[in-house]
Design a protein around this motif. Sequence first.
Motif, PDB file in Angstrom:
ATOM      1  N   ASN A  83      15.998 -18.192   8.700  1.00 27.22           N
ATOM      2  CA  ASN A  83      16.444 -18.190  10.105  1.00 27.22           C
ATOM      3  C   ASN A  83      15.634 -19.181  10.933  1.00 27.22           C
ATOM      4  OD1 ASN A  83      18.530 -15.999  11.147  1.00 27.22           O
ATOM      5  ND2 ASN A  83      17.562 -15.263   9.285  1.00 27.22           N
ATOM      6  N   ILE A  86      16.963 -22.630  10.260  1.00 28.69           N
ATOM      7  CA  ILE A  86      18.243 -22.835  10.960  1.00 28.69           C
ATOM      8  C   ILE A  86      18.005 -23.045  12.452  1.00 28.69           C
ATOM      9  CG2 ILE A  86      20.415 -21.684  11.634  1.00 28.69           C
ATOM     10  CD1 ILE A  86      20.444 -22.649   8.758  1.00 28.69           C
ATOM     11  N   LEU A  91      23.918 -26.081  14.720  1.00 28.90           N
ATOM     12  CA  LEU A  91      25.079 -26.636  15.415  1.00 28.90           C
ATOM     13  C   LEU A  91      25.596 -25.581  16.375  1.00 28.90           C
ATOM     14  CD1 LEU A  91      26.925 -28.134  12.341  1.00 28.90           C
ATOM     15  CD2 LEU A  91      25.774 -29.436  14.136  1.00 28.90           C
ATOM     16  N   ARG A  92      26.140 -26.031  17.457  1.00 26.89           N
ATOM     17  CA  ARG A  92      26.800 -25.070  18.346  1.00 26.89           C
ATOM     18  C   ARG A  92      27.971 -25.746  19.057  1.00 26.89           C
ATOM     19  NH1 ARG A  92      23.484 -22.581  23.044  1.00 26.89           N
ATOM     20  NH2 ARG A  92      24.393 -23.791  24.668  1.00 26.89           N
ATOM     21  N   TYR A  93      29.025 -24.979  19.197  1.00 29.79           N
ATOM     22  CA  TYR A  93      30.235 -25.492  19.830  1.00 29.79           C
ATOM     23  C   TYR A  93      30.647 -24.541  20.941  1.00 29.79           C
ATOM     24  CZ  TYR A  93      30.331 -28.097  15.474  1.00 29.79           C
ATOM     25  OH  TYR A  93      29.987 -28.896  14.424  1.00 29.79           O
ATOM     26  N   ASP A  94      30.945 -25.122  22.057  1.00 29.57           N
ATOM     27  CA  ASP A  94      31.326 -24.295  23.204  1.00 29.57           C
ATOM     28  C   ASP A  94      32.852 -24.211  23.292  1.00 29.57           C
ATOM     29  OD1 ASP A  94      31.556 -22.959  25.535  1.00 29.57           O
ATOM     30  OD2 ASP A  94      30.736 -24.530  26.828  1.00 29.57           O
ATOM     31  N   TYR A  95      33.397 -23.081  22.896  1.00 31.03           N
ATOM     32  CA  TYR A  95      34.841 -22.882  22.997  1.00 31.03           C
ATOM     33  C   TYR A  95      35.191 -21.968  24.168  1.00 31.03           C
ATOM     34  CZ  TYR A  95      35.100 -24.943  18.347  1.00 31.03           C
ATOM     35  OH  TYR A  95      35.003 -25.797  17.293  1.00 31.03           O
ATOM     36  N   SER A  96      34.202 -21.689  25.012  1.00 26.70           N
ATOM     37  CA  SER A  96      34.465 -20.776  26.131  1.00 26.70           C
ATOM     38  C   SER A  96      35.441 -21.431  27.099  1.00 26.70           C
ATOM     39  CB  SER A  96      33.163 -20.431  26.864  1.00 26.70           C
ATOM     40  OG  SER A  96      32.601 -21.576  27.414  1.00 26.70           O
ATOM     41  N   TYR A 101      28.695 -22.960  28.380  1.00 26.19           N
ATOM     42  CA  TYR A 101      27.557 -23.329  27.535  1.00 26.19           C
ATOM     43  C   TYR A 101      27.451 -24.842  27.370  1.00 26.19           C
ATOM     44  CZ  TYR A 101      27.528 -18.377  26.447  1.00 26.19           C
ATOM     45  OH  TYR A 101      27.471 -17.012  26.544  1.00 26.19           O
TER      46      TYR A 101
ATOM     47  N   THR B  63      41.567 -14.817  29.799  1.00 29.50           N
ATOM     48  CA  THR B  63      40.628 -14.817  28.673  1.00 29.50           C
ATOM     49  C   THR B  63      39.240 -14.383  29.137  1.00 29.50           C
ATOM     50  OG1 THR B  63      41.869 -16.712  27.863  1.00 29.50           O
ATOM     51  CG2 THR B  63      39.815 -16.199  26.727  1.00 29.50           C
ATOM     52  N   ILE B  64      38.822 -14.892  30.292  1.00 34.16           N
ATOM     53  CA  ILE B  64      37.481 -14.586  30.782  1.00 34.16           C
ATOM     54  C   ILE B  64      37.432 -13.176  31.378  1.00 34.16           C
ATOM     55  CG2 ILE B  64      35.705 -15.245  32.458  1.00 34.16           C
ATOM     56  CD1 ILE B  64      36.882 -18.124  32.243  1.00 34.16           C
ATOM     57  N   ASN B 145      43.323 -18.721  25.929  1.00 32.39           N
ATOM     58  CA  ASN B 145      42.601 -19.780  25.218  1.00 32.39           C
ATOM     59  C   ASN B 145      42.364 -19.268  23.791  1.00 32.39           C
ATOM     60  OD1 ASN B 145      40.734 -21.518  24.146  1.00 32.39           O
ATOM     61  ND2 ASN B 145      39.400 -21.548  25.927  1.00 32.39           N
ATOM     62  N   HIS B 148      38.887 -19.722  21.986  1.00 31.79           N
ATOM     63  CA  HIS B 148      37.920 -18.739  22.489  1.00 31.79           C
ATOM     64  C   HIS B 148      38.161 -17.388  21.804  1.00 31.79           C
ATOM     65  CE1 HIS B 148      35.787 -16.963  26.256  1.00 31.79           C
ATOM     66  NE2 HIS B 148      35.653 -16.153  25.222  1.00 31.79           N
ATOM     67  N   TYR B 219      27.414 -11.211  21.883  1.00 26.70           N
ATOM     68  CA  TYR B 219      27.793 -11.578  23.254  1.00 26.70           C
ATOM     69  C   TYR B 219      28.118 -13.078  23.335  1.00 26.70           C
ATOM     70  CZ  TYR B 219      27.760 -12.168  28.256  1.00 26.70           C
ATOM     71  OH  TYR B 219      28.124 -12.483  29.544  1.00 26.70           O
ATOM     72  N   HIS B 220      27.284 -13.884  22.672  1.00 32.11           N
ATOM     73  CA  HIS B 220      27.547 -15.333  22.691  1.00 32.11           C
ATOM     74  C   HIS B 220      28.930 -15.633  22.125  1.00 32.11           C
ATOM     75  CE1 HIS B 220      22.967 -16.207  22.641  1.00 32.11           C
ATOM     76  NE2 HIS B 220      23.425 -16.104  23.864  1.00 32.11           N
ATOM     77  N   SER B 223      31.791 -14.684  24.180  1.00 30.70           N
ATOM     78  CA  SER B 223      31.868 -15.572  25.349  1.00 30.70           C
ATOM     79  C   SER B 223      32.395 -16.948  24.962  1.00 30.70           C
ATOM     80  CB  SER B 223      30.502 -15.731  26.003  1.00 30.70           C
ATOM     81  OG  SER B 223      29.993 -14.484  26.358  1.00 30.70           O
ATOM     82  N   GLY B 224      32.662 -17.149  23.677  1.00 28.38           N
ATOM     83  CA  GLY B 224      33.250 -18.421  23.235  1.00 28.38           C
ATOM     84  C   GLY B 224      32.253 -19.410  22.682  1.00 28.38           C
ATOM     85  N   LEU B 225      31.015 -18.975  22.467  1.00 35.56           N
ATOM     86  CA  LEU B 225      30.008 -19.905  21.936  1.00 35.56           C
ATOM     87  C   LEU B 225      29.869 -19.697  20.431  1.00 35.56           C
ATOM     88  CD1 LEU B 225      27.708 -21.985  22.488  1.00 35.56           C
ATOM     89  CD2 LEU B 225      26.167 -20.036  22.626  1.00 35.56           C
ATOM     90  N   LEU B 226      30.126 -20.745  19.685  1.00 32.06           N
ATOM     91  CA  LEU B 226      29.973 -20.688  18.231  1.00 32.06           C
ATOM     92  C   LEU B 226      28.645 -21.368  17.905  1.00 32.06           C
ATOM     93  CD1 LEU B 226      31.512 -19.774  15.700  1.00 32.06           C
ATOM     94  CD2 LEU B 226      32.405 -22.072  15.515  1.00 32.06           C
ATOM     95  N   ASP B 227      27.650 -20.558  17.562  1.00 32.93           N
ATOM     96  CA  ASP B 227      26.298 -21.063  17.340  1.00 32.93           C
ATOM     97  C   ASP B 227      25.880 -20.678  15.924  1.00 32.93           C
ATOM     98  OD1 ASP B 227      23.500 -21.455  17.316  1.00 32.93           O
ATOM     99  OD2 ASP B 227      23.432 -21.293  19.493  1.00 32.93           O
ATOM    100  N   LEU B 228      25.472 -21.672  15.160  1.00 37.21           N
ATOM    101  CA  LEU B 228      25.108 -21.420  13.762  1.00 37.21           C
ATOM    102  C   LEU B 228      23.979 -20.391  13.661  1.00 37.21           C
ATOM    103  CD1 LEU B 228      25.706 -22.310  10.855  1.00 37.21           C
ATOM    104  CD2 LEU B 228      23.948 -24.035  11.085  1.00 37.21           C
ATOM    105  N   ARG B 229      23.064 -20.394  14.618  1.00 37.52           N
ATOM    106  CA  ARG B 229      21.948 -19.438  14.580  1.00 37.52           C
ATOM    107  C   ARG B 229      22.449 -18.008  14.659  1.00 37.52           C
ATOM    108  NH1 ARG B 229      18.695 -21.522  19.589  1.00 37.52           N
ATOM    109  NH2 ARG B 229      20.838 -21.550  20.310  1.00 37.52           N
ATOM    110  N   VAL B 232      24.145 -17.120  11.282  1.00 35.78           N
ATOM    111  CA  VAL B 232      23.143 -16.893  10.228  1.00 35.78           C
ATOM    112  C   VAL B 232      22.384 -15.596  10.492  1.00 35.78           C
ATOM    113  CG1 VAL B 232      21.004 -17.802   9.229  1.00 35.78           C
ATOM    114  CG2 VAL B 232      22.937 -19.323   9.623  1.00 35.78           C
ATOM    115  N   PHE B 233      22.092 -15.318  11.758  1.00 37.71           N
ATOM    116  CA  PHE B 233      21.355 -14.087  12.065  1.00 37.71           C
ATOM    117  C   PHE B 233      22.163 -12.855  11.657  1.00 37.71           C
ATOM    118  CE2 PHE B 233      20.546 -10.475  14.881  1.00 37.71           C
ATOM    119  CZ  PHE B 233      19.211 -10.247  14.592  1.00 37.71           C
TER     120      PHE B 233
END
Lengths: 490, 254
Positions: A83, A86, A91-96, A101, B63-64, B145, B148, B219-220, B223-229, B232-233
Amino acid sequence: MINKIPGIIGLLLGVSAIVVASVYPAKTLETTLIAVAASVLLIWFLISRVEAFKTFSARRTAYLRLNTLLMIVFFIFIVILLNLIIRQYYLRYDYSSEKKYSLAPQSEVVAKNIDHDVQVMFFGTESAREFKRMFNMLESYRYLNKKIVYDMYDLDRVPLIANKYGVNDYNTVVVRSGDKTVTAKGVDEETLTNLLIRVTRKKSLKIGYLEGHNEHPLRDESRNGYSVIARKMEDIGYRVEPVSLLSSGGVPWDTDVLIIAGPGAMMTDEENRMLSDYRNRGGKFLILINSPDQLRHFLASLGLEVSRYPVYDPVNVAGTDPSVPLVTRYYASPVTRNFGLSTVYPGAYEVNLVSRDVGYKYEIFARSSRESWFEMNGDGIRQKEEEDGRQVIGAVLSHKDELMKVVVFGDSDFASNAYVSVSGNKSLFLNAVNWLAGEGAFTEVSPGKKDFIPMFITDEQSKLLRFIPLGIPLIIVIAGTLVWYRRRAL
Amino acid sequence: MLPIFYVFRKELRQFIYSPVAYIVAGVFHAILGYFFYNSLISYARRVVEMSGTGIPDSAFTPTIVVLHGLFNSMGTVFLLLTPLITMRLVAEEKRARTMEMLMTSPLPMYSILMGKYLAALFVYSVIILSTLYMPIAIDVLSAVNWTHVAVAYLGLFLMGAAMISVGLFASTVTEKQVVAAVLSIGILVIFWFVGGGIGAASQRATDFMREVSLYMPFYHMISGLLDLRDIVFLISYSVVMLFLSHRVMEASRW
């Protein structure tokens, strides 16, 4: 013993990786390399222990328990290290939908171009919405550039750290890089981006302080002096230098902002011309009035006029007379963005726009109360003939086609040593300087997406939707009962 | 892989023929359906109100406003419902004394656990996918959306995978289903609510709590945030819990 060595080294390297990551968060490459080495050694050790474990399993359970415990500890440790790796490169993508973000393109450029370590500290309230917003924003900056590291503090929990950086208000951002420290109040992207610009700028901005007309003495420690605010400006990274128009032949070219603080003598025509030259080449002025006459000509060229008489206001600080107006509410302007502290203006005059022909945009940000009046005879009592109303004490002047900017206050004493520490006086003065120096114009961050999608529901649709909370669970329960009944019947 | 599939099939049959999955799904849909209906009506009413006062300062989309709230509620509801899905996975085998049979069978321990885990995850996935009618309905009435929404469903799936791994672990340490359910709810509540970290003893404790929270990555994603961390967590969390379950089961052999 030999097959334990990778485990011991791996463990030590793993601990080192965690320590490096927490003490030097900007050293992502070093952290990753140490963590990868530690993970490899630990996985090797764990695999070799699994074999030993299998051959050992016929023996005593006490050893087995110890082995199991060790395996669990090592396994969790490896997962933590993975972790950690990583977290250095992700990487991070904001699809909100509202892109909350993501940063504005201007901020992205600023963040990506930072080439040395920057530490951002935010002081707020943990439970507040602003705290979370700032956290998300700082994460976005850090994603773009790992040299940006940040710490979030609850102001009430860390008074010592807050004192160290002179923070005494919630939602304050402190940005450090090398020996430069800049501070601002606000939870918006524009504030943060401009702080990053200021702190990473190679050249420090020069504030010229006009002298030679009996202005407030810049380095004087007396009540009338400006030494406190001068030191404060230097603390946040500005170079403050006196400017004498006649001896230097005008405003020096490298002057980013010129402060004119309550001149007590009239400007000559030559000096007025020099000021106009500076204005024409995009000069930025912070003008503080102390009397109606001394700057009349120059202000008239900007379409401004100072009132003949001082503003008296019954809304003032307890214990003072009406000659010290108190302002607690501000109009929206670049100078008062995120600003909510009270300010006092001893002996203020009104500064009003009298000519719109010159094409300047005039934004008022501070006014006296409705009960204020122009004191004509100095007795402090409002007479019938004394004009009343909300007098303008602070305003911003800008031009859509020209680079020049002016912030004008109807009072110069409010920033003197005697009053600068009163409530928000210092902050407002610094806000004005910051904006003039580039905080507002250097980067105008475009606001985030504010979509509005309407939805209308007709009566028929509403009736159909009402079926959902009851209908779907009912279908599921009926299906379950049928399956259960058929199963029972078998 | 084949042994895992056999266990998976057997467990899935258990879920289909027992009332627990239907009760969980029914309760879940009753709660969420009520929230969904209320959110839609309230959104439509606010749109009408806004036509008089002008467009709002912040983004205002279904969506929001509607779906984000619903996804958040789904997480909280599942916190209490997943232990009901997982409580019987191993505890029931122990109580019925069929665990010895499984342990002495040629099936490796990991395939037994993985089969049970995947079966529970499958049931959970069916339940969350059955809520797809919500974004579809909103899309019919207004606009959604979908990227999202897809990220939010991925978040729900990964969060559920972590929750089920906790439930499986709790089920391995006891033979009483109720104890397993209570234990997993306890663990999940702790890892769910530490996310806020507010009121922790120190600033460092707050930061640490935020790092180990199950809620923050979830929560992330909703909210539409795709974060690898975050991904993985959540996967790491499931893997650790599965490993712990495996060790507990192995220990019971001695």
